[in-house]
Write a protein that holds these residues in place. Structure first.
Motif, PDB file in Angstrom:
ATOM      1  N   ASP A 362      60.614  40.651 -70.457  1.00 12.29           N
ATOM      2  CA  ASP A 362      60.754  41.863 -71.261  1.00 12.29           C
ATOM      3  C   ASP A 362      59.364  42.212 -71.820  1.00 12.29           C
ATOM      4  OD1 ASP A 362      61.336  43.867 -73.038  1.00 12.29           O
ATOM      5  OD2 ASP A 362      62.673  42.679 -74.303  1.00 12.29           O
ATOM      6  N   MET A 363      58.826  43.356 -71.440  1.00 17.31           N
ATOM      7  CA  MET A 363      57.478  43.738 -71.858  1.00 17.31           C
ATOM      8  C   MET A 363      57.500  44.712 -73.034  1.00 17.31           C
ATOM      9  SD  MET A 363      55.773  41.854 -69.862  1.00 17.31           S
ATOM     10  CE  MET A 363      54.080  42.405 -70.034  1.00 17.31           C
ATOM     11  N   THR A 364      58.636  44.813 -73.727  1.00 15.58           N
ATOM     12  CA  THR A 364      58.749  45.754 -74.837  1.00 15.58           C
ATOM     13  C   THR A 364      58.702  45.066 -76.203  1.00 15.58           C
ATOM     14  OG1 THR A 364      61.186  45.652 -74.846  1.00 15.58           O
ATOM     15  CG2 THR A 364      60.146  47.294 -73.407  1.00 15.58           C
ATOM     16  N   ARG A 365      58.426  43.785 -76.229  1.00 18.16           N
ATOM     17  CA  ARG A 365      58.327  43.058 -77.497  1.00 18.16           C
ATOM     18  C   ARG A 365      56.922  43.265 -78.094  1.00 18.16           C
ATOM     19  NH1 ARG A 365      62.417  42.667 -79.712  1.00 18.16           N
ATOM     20  NH2 ARG A 365      61.578  40.975 -81.002  1.00 18.16           N
ATOM     21  N   PRO A 366      56.737  43.054 -79.411  1.00 20.36           N
ATOM     22  CA  PRO A 366      55.404  43.207 -80.012  1.00 20.36           C
ATOM     23  C   PRO A 366      54.391  42.239 -79.397  1.00 20.36           C
ATOM     24  CG  PRO A 366      57.109  43.148 -81.711  1.00 20.36           C
ATOM     25  CD  PRO A 366      57.777  42.769 -80.417  1.00 20.36           C
ATOM     26  N   LEU A 367      53.130  42.629 -79.395  1.00 21.99           N
ATOM     27  CA  LEU A 367      52.058  41.834 -78.782  1.00 21.99           C
ATOM     28  C   LEU A 367      52.059  40.357 -79.195  1.00 21.99           C
ATOM     29  CD1 LEU A 367      48.938  44.206 -78.884  1.00 21.99           C
ATOM     30  CD2 LEU A 367      50.171  43.429 -76.859  1.00 21.99           C
ATOM     31  N   PRO A 368      52.295  40.014 -80.480  1.00 22.43           N
ATOM     32  CA  PRO A 368      52.220  38.581 -80.845  1.00 22.43           C
ATOM     33  C   PRO A 368      53.240  37.696 -80.138  1.00 22.43           C
ATOM     34  CG  PRO A 368      52.060  39.969 -82.799  1.00 22.43           C
ATOM     35  CD  PRO A 368      52.465  40.871 -81.666  1.00 22.43           C
ATOM     36  N   GLU A 369      54.234  38.276 -79.462  1.00 24.99           N
ATOM     37  CA  GLU A 369      55.249  37.462 -78.802  1.00 24.99           C
ATOM     38  C   GLU A 369      54.858  37.068 -77.373  1.00 24.99           C
ATOM     39  OE1 GLU A 369      59.289  38.624 -79.211  1.00 24.99           O
ATOM     40  OE2 GLU A 369      59.019  39.411 -81.238  1.00 24.99           O
ATOM     41  N   TYR A 370      53.601  37.311 -77.003  1.00 23.74           N
ATOM     42  CA  TYR A 370      53.146  37.017 -75.638  1.00 23.74           C
ATOM     43  C   TYR A 370      51.915  36.115 -75.663  1.00 23.74           C
ATOM     44  CZ  TYR A 370      56.097  40.998 -74.421  1.00 23.74           C
ATOM     45  OH  TYR A 370      57.151  41.843 -74.269  1.00 23.74           O
ATOM     46  N   SER A 445      46.734  44.281 -63.026  1.00 23.26           N
ATOM     47  CA  SER A 445      47.820  44.408 -63.999  1.00 23.26           C
ATOM     48  C   SER A 445      47.693  45.731 -64.732  1.00 23.26           C
ATOM     49  CB  SER A 445      47.764  43.247 -65.001  1.00 23.26           C
ATOM     50  OG  SER A 445      48.628  43.495 -66.103  1.00 23.26           O
ATOM     51  N   PRO A 446      48.806  46.381 -65.034  1.00 27.05           N
ATOM     52  CA  PRO A 446      48.749  47.655 -65.762  1.00 27.05           C
ATOM     53  C   PRO A 446      48.709  47.502 -67.274  1.00 27.05           C
ATOM     54  CG  PRO A 446      51.012  47.208 -65.150  1.00 27.05           C
ATOM     55  CD  PRO A 446      50.178  46.067 -64.595  1.00 27.05           C
ATOM     56  N   SER A 493      53.934  47.052 -78.238  1.00 29.68           N
ATOM     57  CA  SER A 493      54.217  46.136 -77.134  1.00 29.68           C
ATOM     58  C   SER A 493      53.239  46.357 -75.990  1.00 29.68           C
ATOM     59  CB  SER A 493      55.638  46.371 -76.626  1.00 29.68           C
ATOM     60  OG  SER A 493      55.707  47.630 -75.954  1.00 29.68           O
ATOM     61  N   PRO A 494      53.173  45.422 -75.029  1.00 23.65           N
ATOM     62  CA  PRO A 494      52.369  45.663 -73.822  1.00 23.65           C
ATOM     63  C   PRO A 494      52.809  46.913 -73.081  1.00 23.65           C
ATOM     64  CG  PRO A 494      52.975  43.346 -73.974  1.00 23.65           C
ATOM     65  CD  PRO A 494      53.737  44.058 -75.058  1.00 23.65           C
ATOM     66  N   GLU A 495      54.117  47.187 -73.092  1.00 20.93           N
ATOM     67  CA  GLU A 495      54.613  48.392 -72.421  1.00 20.93           C
ATOM     68  C   GLU A 495      54.095  49.645 -73.116  1.00 20.93           C
ATOM     69  OE1 GLU A 495      56.427  50.215 -69.312  1.00 20.93           O
ATOM     70  OE2 GLU A 495      56.421  48.032 -69.618  1.00 20.93           O
TER      71      GLU A 495
END
Length: 897
Positions: A362-370, A445-446, A493-495
């Protein structure tokens, strides 16, 4: 701009050099290479020092680019990392001061040789020849990439192998191999059969008793050498006396051994892809088997988009859709031994769970979750003190989907430059570095790029920096006016940030508000007064002391350089002041006044939006950080934080970004093991991408996941506030049966040539498991003699570190071609919060009595992305370039202790 020597081919000759018609292939590779390129084309080889004409040719059978300078030189096509043409290679053309007229005929080949990256710069005589080279190389590489990925049939794979080794064995090019030729071939293949056994095999292949083998005889000979008795034993066990592997037996194998969670429909689709009907008719989805099929398959690969083999997803859809093509019932079809072998080597049975390269997180989570793939001192391609600064570091990292790169920026003569401050590293302009980042940012990567910048330049050059970034990155650059910004509650998020470039740097005005002194918030106007012991200037005194100690170790080297600088300065002064008494020594400079401190440019502040650099003031209830505040921790500081309060850091990292970087004493650009900091939730764990060590290997394994997007969703235990997950501690056993290896590589010299001597390697496999610091020592079973396989000749902890458990197989003598071990080993490990993603397994193939040498081949993967069951692991060299044919056949299983 300089001009080159006269064109290597005259205009009249050039008109005759049209692409040759594609001949009917006699083997899969022939269709892709015009005879003109096989015979050789003169081209100019260009470097910073000279330009010289050589004859360059392509060998499609051996898969090599070949030319002869003082020695015969070659580049294996699978070693190519990148092909740059025209404007993409402009940086080098301008460096070499060559005119723009050569740009549309310029080809730069980036490849790996002798443990490092190399570049070959070529200028073709005409645009037509350039296009022929460019297109042909890309086609050949695509075919070899398919062979390495397992996306071809066993017959196709064998055909490529046979042509390569036939060409290498037939030194006299007379289309025949006598017994001595075959004996030399066996040495090259790492086989050492007895002379009697080899003579028997030779005579069996020489069906016409001519005393030599032609190509057909050769194929019969190597077929016996490449037999896979271990797969045949497994197959016979599965069919249990039947004529073939039925779907019911295949489904049971997939569920019980391979631990497959695919639906029955999906398993039926895979089964039919490798099965034959009861009448012996090949099903539509199965790989090509006949020589005509092979030739057509190869031509479809090389023909381009219109005739390209459909992607896997489309093929699966057509297999599963009865209206697309009438398939036989699974009840009337079986898989033969050949089909089963093809399946085991295919992408449908990949060892790596994410082998299709799809984005599944899931790429819609906030940046700190990656976790975010990050680079340290990206501009360096070598030593931290005297290395070369270049745009190559950015290109290599970005093409491997790195999402955070570093710039250390200082005042230049006319514009800001990038280099490692207070060292003797060379410099590269900020504009060139940004242009390289912009060019390659979203190729692999996009998802967003974060530029981590150490800015040590004056306000005027800070203004220049902002102008350069806006010009180069355009609308992709994230910036916002300083006044009137809405308060950020949660990071995007990354998205949300797809295709965007973010700048992370210290906001000195934020630091001022935090009550820091003028000395702490100022920017030095002279780079020589700035401490850059590592990535951020806020390093602790402990790291500064380590840096000073490291600098003392280098004092002789630096002394020599300073001596040369002094000589050059004296010579320059003589030129500038011809009448001055040159024999007199320079008078000592007057004591310098304290360097004036200046604030940072407000234009620069406007670029700091979601990634605002601040100083770490501790992790406690008194200290508050805005969501956009990012601090950097050196390796030593991070270790101290982990020791004093790992849970506090985990909690902070749920909502904030934190960057870690290697300590300053790693002057050789070595790496830490990044999973140590991932286990605390740190997202931007920066490593030196130019150093191929264990830390690099673990980082590479982590970010092979999630479609190589450069962003990997952190385990749930590190993203949720539920403390019960982190309280879960479990013990497990990783059971691995090392079954066999296929076509292990020979050691090579500095030119990439195989070292062919009388000896044949005696290989063994070392398996190690790397666990984060969840406990002080690895979990070990109560009864190690039965449940645990210790290293030979020692106790269970011999040759292991505190968080690594290592075991190895026995040695197979005189066989590096198809050694069979069939040996079980057991590796204990513990988990916190079921975080298998942070446990890494490494397989290393080594030689007996050369354990300290670089391994012959390696494979590393996260336990969370490693499929269970019978798998072929693709093997790589020390730089993680995949070997064309080398694999390791294993069975993997995990049990609870």
């Amino acid at each position: 701009m300089s001009s080159l020597p006269e064109s290597p081919v005259t205009t009249k000759e050039a008109q005759a050099l049209q692409p040759a018609p594609v001949a009917q292939p006699s083997a899969p590779m022939d269709a892709t290479v015009p005879q003109l390129l096989q015979g050789g084309v003169p081209m100019l080889k260009v470097s910073a020092k000279k330009q010289k004409r050589y004859l360059f040719r392509l060998d499609p059978d051996q898969g090599q680019i070949i030319w002869e300078s003082k020695k015969l030189r070659f580049i294996p096509i699978e070693n190519i990392k990148e092909l740059r043409e025209g404007a993409d290679a402009r940086y080098y053309r301008e460096q070499f001061q060559l005119a723009q007229e050569y740009e549309d005929r310029w080809l730069t080949i980036v490849y790996v040789l002798d443990g490092g990256y190399k570049t070959l710069h070529l200028i073709a005589a005409t645009r037509e020849i350039f296009q022929m080279w460019d297109i042909t190389l890309r086609r050949l590489y695509a075919i070899r990439l398919q062979v390495m990925s397992g996306d071809v049939s066993v017959d196709m794979r064998n055909a490529v192998w046979e042509k390569q080794f036939w060409k290498g064995a037939d030194e006299e090019q007379d289309q025949r191999l006598d017994f001595d030729d075959v004996e030399r071939l066996c040495r090259r293949l790492n086989i050492n059969p007895s002379r009697e056994d080899l003579k028997r095999r030779f005579q069996q292949a020489d069906t016409q008793n001519r005393g030599y083998l032609d190509f057909s005889d050769f194929k019969r000979f190597v077929k016996s050498l490449k037999a896979r008795p271990e797969i045949e034993r497994l197959y016979r066990r599965l069919v249990n006396g039947s004529n073939g592997l039925s779907f019911s037996a295949f489904e049971e194998f997939m569920r019980d051994c391979q631990k497959s969670s695919l639906s029955r429909t999906e398993l039926e689709s895979i089964f039919l892809r490798y099965a034959s009907s009861a009448e012996g008719v090949k099903t539509p989805g199965s790989p090509p088997q006949t020589s005509l099929d092979l030739a057509m398959h190869s031509m479809s690969i090389s023909a381009g988009v219109e005739q390209q083999v459909p992607p896997k997803a489309d093929k699966e859809k057509s297999d599963a859709d009865p209206s697309a093509s009438p398939l036989p019932s699974v009840d009337s079809a079986t898989i033969s031994l050949n089909g089963f072998t093809t399946f085991l080597l295919s992408t449908d049975n990949s060892a790596f769970a994410d082998q299709h390269g799809r984005i599944y997180h899931d790429m819609t989570r906030p940046l700190p979750e990656y976790y975010i793939s990050s680079s340290h001192n990206t501009y360096l391609v070598g030593h931290q003190l005297v290395g070369e600064s270049t745009i190559e570091g950015y290109i290599r990292a970005l093409l491997h989907s790195c999402r955070s790169v570093e710039l250390d920026i200082y005042d230049g003569d006319s514009q800001p430059v990038v280099y490692h401050g207070r060292t003797l590293t060379s410099k590269v302009s900020v504009r060139d570095a940004c242009a390289a980042i912009a060019k390659y940012a979203f190729v692999a990567s996009p998802y967003p790029i974060i530029i981590s910048a150490e800015i040590h330049c004056s306000v005027p050059q800070q203004e220049q920096l902002v102008t350069i970034m806006k010009e180069v990155f355009g609308d992709a650059l994230v910036y916002a006016p300083v006044d009137g910004r809405p308060k950020i509650e949660t990071l995007p998020s990354p998205e949300d940030l797809k295709g965007r470039v973010l700048l992370k740097a210290k906001n000195l005005y934020v630091s001022e508000k935090q009550g820091l002194t003028e000395k702490e918030v100022s920017v030095d106007t002279e780079s020589s007064t700035t401490d850059t012991s590592a990535s951020d200037s806020d390093v602790g005194s402990e790291v500064k002391q380590e840096w000073r100690r490291a600098r003392e170790q280098e004092k002789e080297l630096i002394k020599d350089f300073k001596s040369e600088f002094r000589k050059a300065r004296v010579a320059l002064n003589r030129v500038r002041s011809p009448g001055s008494p040159s024999a007199l020594p320079q008078s000592p400079p007057a004591p310098s006044q304290p360097t004036p401190k200046v604030k940072m440019s407000m234009a620069l502040v406007s670029l700091l939006v979601y990634t605002v650099g601040v100083k770490c003031r501790g992790l406690n209830k008194k200290e508050k950080y805005a969501p956009e505040h990012v601090f950097s921790l050196s390796e030593n500081t991070a270790n101290k934080v982990l020791k004093e309060g790992m849970m506090d850091l985990i909690k902070h990292n749920r909502t904030h970004l934190v960057r870690t970087y290697p300590k300053g004493t790693r002057i050789g650009s070595t790496n830490y093991e990044p999973h140590r900091y991932w286990s605390a939730g740190c997202q931007l764990v920066a490593i030196n991408w130019q150093t191929f060590d264990l830390g690099y290997m673990i980082n590479h394994a982590m970010f092979q996941r999630n479609g190589r997007a450069g962003y990997v969703l952190k385990p749930l235990a590190l993203r949720t506030a539920d403390k019960r997950l982190l309280a879960q501690r479990t013990k497990h056993l990783l059971n691995i049966t090392v079954i066999s290896a296929q076509q292990l590589p020979r050691p090579k010299d500095s030119q990439g040539r195989e070292i062919i001597d009388k000896s044949v390697i005696d290989p063994f496999v070392e398996v190690s498991i790397h666990i984060p610091d969840w406990t002080h020592s690895p979990f070990l079973p109560d009864n190690t003699s039965e449940a645990y396989s210790p290293p030979n000749g020692g106790t269970s902890l011999t040759a292991t570190s505190a968080r690594t458990v290592t075991c190895h197989t026995g040695v197979v003598k005189n066989n590096g071609f198809n050694p069979v071990w069939e040996q079980q080993i057991c590796l204990p490990f513990d988990l916190v919060g079921d975080m298998k993603d942070l446990v890494f397994v490494r397989f290393s193939v080594k030689q007996e009595n050369k354990e300290d040498d670089e391994p012959l081949a390696v494979y590393c993967a996260s336990l969370g992305s490693l499929n269970l069951g019978y798998r072929h692991l693709p093997l790589h060299d020390g730089q993680l370039s995949q070997y064309l044919f080398s694999t390791l056949f294993v069975r993997i299983d995990i049990q609870d202790a």
